[in-house]
Design a protein around this motif. Structure first.
Motif, PDB file in Angstrom:
ATOM      1  N   SER A  56      31.064  42.384  35.027  1.00 51.67           N
ATOM      2  CA  SER A  56      32.045  43.376  34.592  1.00 51.67           C
ATOM      3  C   SER A  56      33.446  43.000  35.044  1.00 51.67           C
ATOM      4  O   SER A  56      34.417  43.108  34.278  1.00 51.67           O
ATOM      5  CB  SER A  56      31.679  44.757  35.148  1.00 51.67           C
ATOM      6  OG  SER A  56      30.461  45.220  34.609  1.00 51.67           O
ATOM      7  N   ASN A  57      33.561  42.557  36.286  1.00 50.04           N
ATOM      8  CA  ASN A  57      34.875  42.206  36.834  1.00 50.04           C
ATOM      9  C   ASN A  57      35.517  41.054  36.067  1.00 50.04           C
ATOM     10  O   ASN A  57      36.711  41.077  35.758  1.00 50.04           O
ATOM     11  CB  ASN A  57      34.751  41.848  38.311  1.00 50.04           C
ATOM     12  CG  ASN A  57      34.308  43.021  39.156  1.00 50.04           C
ATOM     13  OD1 ASN A  57      34.417  44.163  38.751  1.00 50.04           O
ATOM     14  ND2 ASN A  57      33.820  42.740  40.358  1.00 50.04           N
ATOM     15  N   ALA A  58      34.702  40.031  35.768  1.00 50.47           N
ATOM     16  CA  ALA A  58      35.227  38.863  35.052  1.00 50.47           C
ATOM     17  C   ALA A  58      35.664  39.235  33.643  1.00 50.47           C
ATOM     18  O   ALA A  58      36.721  38.787  33.159  1.00 50.47           O
ATOM     19  CB  ALA A  58      34.169  37.764  35.011  1.00 50.47           C
ATOM     20  N   ALA A  59      34.864  40.056  32.967  1.00 51.54           N
ATOM     21  CA  ALA A  59      35.198  40.467  31.604  1.00 51.54           C
ATOM     22  C   ALA A  59      36.466  41.313  31.580  1.00 51.54           C
ATOM     23  O   ALA A  59      37.319  41.158  30.695  1.00 51.54           O
ATOM     24  CB  ALA A  59      34.034  41.246  30.993  1.00 51.54           C
ATOM     25  N   GLU A  60      36.597  42.184  32.568  1.00 52.20           N
ATOM     26  CA  GLU A  60      37.783  43.040  32.630  1.00 52.20           C
ATOM     27  C   GLU A  60      39.041  42.214  32.857  1.00 52.20           C
ATOM     28  O   GLU A  60      40.069  42.421  32.204  1.00 52.20           O
ATOM     29  CB  GLU A  60      37.616  44.075  33.744  1.00 52.20           C
ATOM     30  CG  GLU A  60      38.803  44.996  33.959  1.00 52.20           C
ATOM     31  CD  GLU A  60      39.043  45.971  32.816  1.00 52.20           C
ATOM     32  OE1 GLU A  60      39.986  46.773  32.931  1.00 52.20           O
ATOM     33  OE2 GLU A  60      38.305  45.939  31.816  1.00 52.20           O
ATOM     34  N   ARG A  61      38.980  41.287  33.777  1.00 50.27           N
ATOM     35  CA  ARG A  61      40.161  40.468  34.062  1.00 50.27           C
ATOM     36  C   ARG A  61      40.571  39.631  32.845  1.00 50.27           C
ATOM     37  O   ARG A  61      41.755  39.542  32.514  1.00 50.27           O
ATOM     38  CB  ARG A  61      39.893  39.567  35.269  1.00 50.27           C
ATOM     39  CG  ARG A  61      41.152  38.852  35.766  1.00 50.27           C
ATOM     40  CD  ARG A  61      40.905  38.066  37.047  1.00 50.27           C
ATOM     41  NE  ARG A  61      42.130  37.434  37.523  1.00 50.27           N
ATOM     42  CZ  ARG A  61      43.024  38.004  38.308  1.00 50.27           C
ATOM     43  NH1 ARG A  61      42.835  39.249  38.733  1.00 50.27           N
ATOM     44  NH2 ARG A  61      44.126  37.357  38.688  1.00 50.27           N
ATOM     45  N   ALA A 119      42.808  51.330  31.851  1.00 45.97           N
ATOM     46  CA  ALA A 119      42.070  52.305  32.642  1.00 45.97           C
ATOM     47  C   ALA A 119      41.641  51.717  33.970  1.00 45.97           C
ATOM     48  O   ALA A 119      41.360  50.525  34.094  1.00 45.97           O
ATOM     49  CB  ALA A 119      40.838  52.774  31.871  1.00 45.97           C
ATOM     50  N   GLY A 120      41.599  52.568  34.973  1.00 46.77           N
ATOM     51  CA  GLY A 120      41.080  52.208  36.282  1.00 46.77           C
ATOM     52  C   GLY A 120      40.452  53.439  36.902  1.00 46.77           C
ATOM     53  O   GLY A 120      40.395  54.506  36.289  1.00 46.77           O
ATOM     54  N   PRO A 143      40.359  37.911  41.232  1.00 41.98           N
ATOM     55  CA  PRO A 143      39.247  37.982  40.275  1.00 41.98           C
ATOM     56  C   PRO A 143      37.923  38.471  40.860  1.00 41.98           C
ATOM     57  O   PRO A 143      37.079  38.961  40.119  1.00 41.98           O
ATOM     58  CB  PRO A 143      39.117  36.541  39.762  1.00 41.98           C
ATOM     59  CG  PRO A 143      39.775  35.706  40.805  1.00 41.98           C
ATOM     60  CD  PRO A 143      40.874  36.537  41.365  1.00 41.98           C
ATOM     61  N   ASP A 144      37.741  38.351  42.162  1.00 42.00           N
ATOM     62  CA  ASP A 144      36.467  38.758  42.763  1.00 42.00           C
ATOM     63  C   ASP A 144      36.483  40.197  43.253  1.00 42.00           C
ATOM     64  O   ASP A 144      35.482  40.672  43.800  1.00 42.00           O
ATOM     65  CB  ASP A 144      36.121  37.829  43.936  1.00 42.00           C
ATOM     66  CG  ASP A 144      35.903  36.393  43.492  1.00 42.00           C
ATOM     67  OD1 ASP A 144      35.406  36.193  42.374  1.00 42.00           O
ATOM     68  OD2 ASP A 144      36.242  35.476  44.260  1.00 42.00           O
ATOM     69  N   SER A 145      37.581  40.901  43.078  1.00 38.38           N
ATOM     70  CA  SER A 145      37.673  42.286  43.531  1.00 38.38           C
ATOM     71  C   SER A 145      37.221  43.246  42.429  1.00 38.38           C
ATOM     72  O   SER A 145      36.924  42.834  41.305  1.00 38.38           O
ATOM     73  CB  SER A 145      39.105  42.603  43.959  1.00 38.38           C
ATOM     74  OG  SER A 145      39.991  42.451  42.870  1.00 38.38           O
ATOM     75  N   MET A 146      37.170  44.533  42.760  1.00 30.85           N
ATOM     76  CA  MET A 146      36.738  45.544  41.789  1.00 30.85           C
ATOM     77  C   MET A 146      37.586  45.483  40.525  1.00 30.85           C
ATOM     78  O   MET A 146      38.810  45.359  40.602  1.00 30.85           O
ATOM     79  CB  MET A 146      36.826  46.937  42.414  1.00 30.85           C
ATOM     80  CG  MET A 146      36.240  48.041  41.537  1.00 30.85           C
ATOM     81  SD  MET A 146      36.370  49.689  42.314  1.00 30.85           S
ATOM     82  CE  MET A 146      35.289  49.497  43.730  1.00 30.85           C
ATOM     83  N   ARG A 147      36.927  45.538  39.386  1.00 32.09           N
ATOM     84  CA  ARG A 147      37.574  45.427  38.074  1.00 32.09           C
ATOM     85  C   ARG A 147      38.390  44.141  37.947  1.00 32.09           C
ATOM     86  O   ARG A 147      39.316  44.055  37.143  1.00 32.09           O
ATOM     87  CB  ARG A 147      38.452  46.649  37.778  1.00 32.09           C
ATOM     88  CG  ARG A 147      37.656  47.910  37.445  1.00 32.09           C
ATOM     89  CD  ARG A 147      38.567  49.070  37.091  1.00 32.09           C
ATOM     90  NE  ARG A 147      37.809  50.249  36.675  1.00 32.09           N
ATOM     91  CZ  ARG A 147      37.580  50.587  35.407  1.00 32.09           C
ATOM     92  NH1 ARG A 147      38.047  49.841  34.422  1.00 32.09           N
ATOM     93  NH2 ARG A 147      36.882  51.673  35.109  1.00 32.09           N
ATOM     94  N   GLY A 148      38.029  43.141  38.743  1.00 32.26           N
ATOM     95  CA  GLY A 148      38.721  41.864  38.671  1.00 32.26           C
ATOM     96  C   GLY A 148      40.189  41.937  39.056  1.00 32.26           C
ATOM     97  O   GLY A 148      40.986  41.077  38.677  1.00 32.26           O
ATOM     98  N   GLY A 149      40.548  42.976  39.843  1.00 32.34           N
ATOM     99  CA  GLY A 149      41.952  43.137  40.223  1.00 32.34           C
ATOM    100  C   GLY A 149      42.861  43.339  39.031  1.00 32.34           C
ATOM    101  O   GLY A 149      44.050  42.987  39.067  1.00 32.34           O
ATOM    102  N   ALA A 150      42.332  43.963  37.980  1.00 35.85           N
ATOM    103  CA  ALA A 150      43.057  44.036  36.705  1.00 35.85           C
ATOM    104  C   ALA A 150      44.362  44.822  36.786  1.00 35.85           C
ATOM    105  O   ALA A 150      45.341  44.474  36.119  1.00 35.85           O
ATOM    106  CB  ALA A 150      42.152  44.636  35.633  1.00 35.85           C
TER     107      ALA A 150
END
Length: 297
Positions: free
Chosen positions: A83-88, A108-109, A131-138
């Motif tokens: 999910s994180n990778a896709a979001e970023r 959204a967050g 990139p490794d954080s929640m939601r990819g740090g988006a």
């Protein structure tokens, strides 16, 4: 305004589509399936077929419209890295497409982990970086584009965006209570969740896209903090089940995956958001929605 919305057929997204259409805007909605596409077309929205991994579709959607609202997320709790990778990747693709356009890009967050131990405010910078954080740090990634000609807006949603038809966190807690034969909270149940009705959340998104300045953090939270014990008590009353405290291994065995989130303290203020957007939540409270019985039908 012609607005591109990802997650357009989802819980918050479907109400956001309705909100934009009701106020004279045009909507281009991203749809993964024929059923989602048909539902969007029935409302009067245009459809762009694709999903969160289809970066070309995201690029075309952002490029061909006057604003983008990014609500889609894989929510793969079994493998959050996916999910994180896709979001970023999605956020970076959309933001790159909008560089130099001054068009709005609302992403959204959530409010989880924002301000442990206290009420979070719009002044709190997201602690999730990289990139490794929640939601990819988006959110932090998107704000890097403020100085590159993108009107970036971060909408942080309360852990429960409730209402009739909700299939999110509250619905999961209700389902866990049914399965366990008891409505549970974690520890002393004093941890708090902010809450917002889905129609109020959708209105906030529209108002933000229409006029919020670039770099704005917005809190979609109508109620600042409802204790987990209050939520569990209302669920117990609705299902006719005992209300209990669980700790340790009992959290997972009683509440399942939702137990981790239900034990978090996530209160948040929206005072600055309300003043900025002239946004006054008017929908039912979480207590009213639970008392109404819709979650127990």
């Amino acid at each position: 305004m012609r607005v591109f919305i990802t997650g357009a057929s989802g819980w918050i997204g479907s109400h956001t589509v309705d909100e934009f259409l009701a106020h004279g805007h045009q909507v281009l909605g991203l749809a993964r399936s024929e059923a989602s596409a048909a539902a969007l077309q029935a409302k009067g929205a245009e459809v762009l077929r694709g999903d969160l991994d289809d970066l070309d579709a995201l690029r075309r959607g952002a490029e061909s419209t006057e604003g983008t609202v990014h609500l889609a997320n894989k929510h793969d709790f079994a493998d959050p890295a996916v999910s994180n990778a896709a979001e970023r990747a999605a956020v970076q693709t959309i933001a790159n497409t909008l560089v130099g356009s001054d068009r709005p890009f609302l992403l959204a967050g959530g409010l989880g982990g924002l301000a442990p131990g206290r009420v979070g405010t719009e002044d709190d910078v997201s602690p999730f970086v990289g990139p490794d954080s929640m939601r990819g740090g988006a959110e932090n990634l998107a704000f890097d584009y403020v100085d590159r000609g993108v009107r970036v807006l971060a909408a942080r949603f309360a852990p429960t965006v409730h209402g009739t038809g909700d299939h999110g966190f509250i619905a999961a807690i209700v389902a866990a209570a049914r399965a366990a034969g008891r409505a549970a909270y974690v520890g002393d149940g004093a941890n708090r969740w902010s809450a917002v009705h889905v129609t109020d959340a959708a209105r906030l998104v529209r108002l933000a896209v229409e006029g919020a300045p670039s770099g704005t953090r917005l809190h979609a939270a109508a109620e600042e903090g409802i204790t987990a014990r209050e939520i569990a008590t209302a669920i117990g009353a609705g299902l006719g089940l005992p209300v209990v405290s669980v700790e340790g291994d009992e959290v997972a065995s009683t509440l399942g995956w939702i137990g981790f989130f239900f034990g978090m303290d996530m209160p948040a203020s929206s005072v600055k958001t309300q003043a900025l957007l002239d946004w006054e939540p008017v929908g039912p409270t979480l207590g009213e929605d639970l008392a109404g019985g819709g979650y127990f039908a």
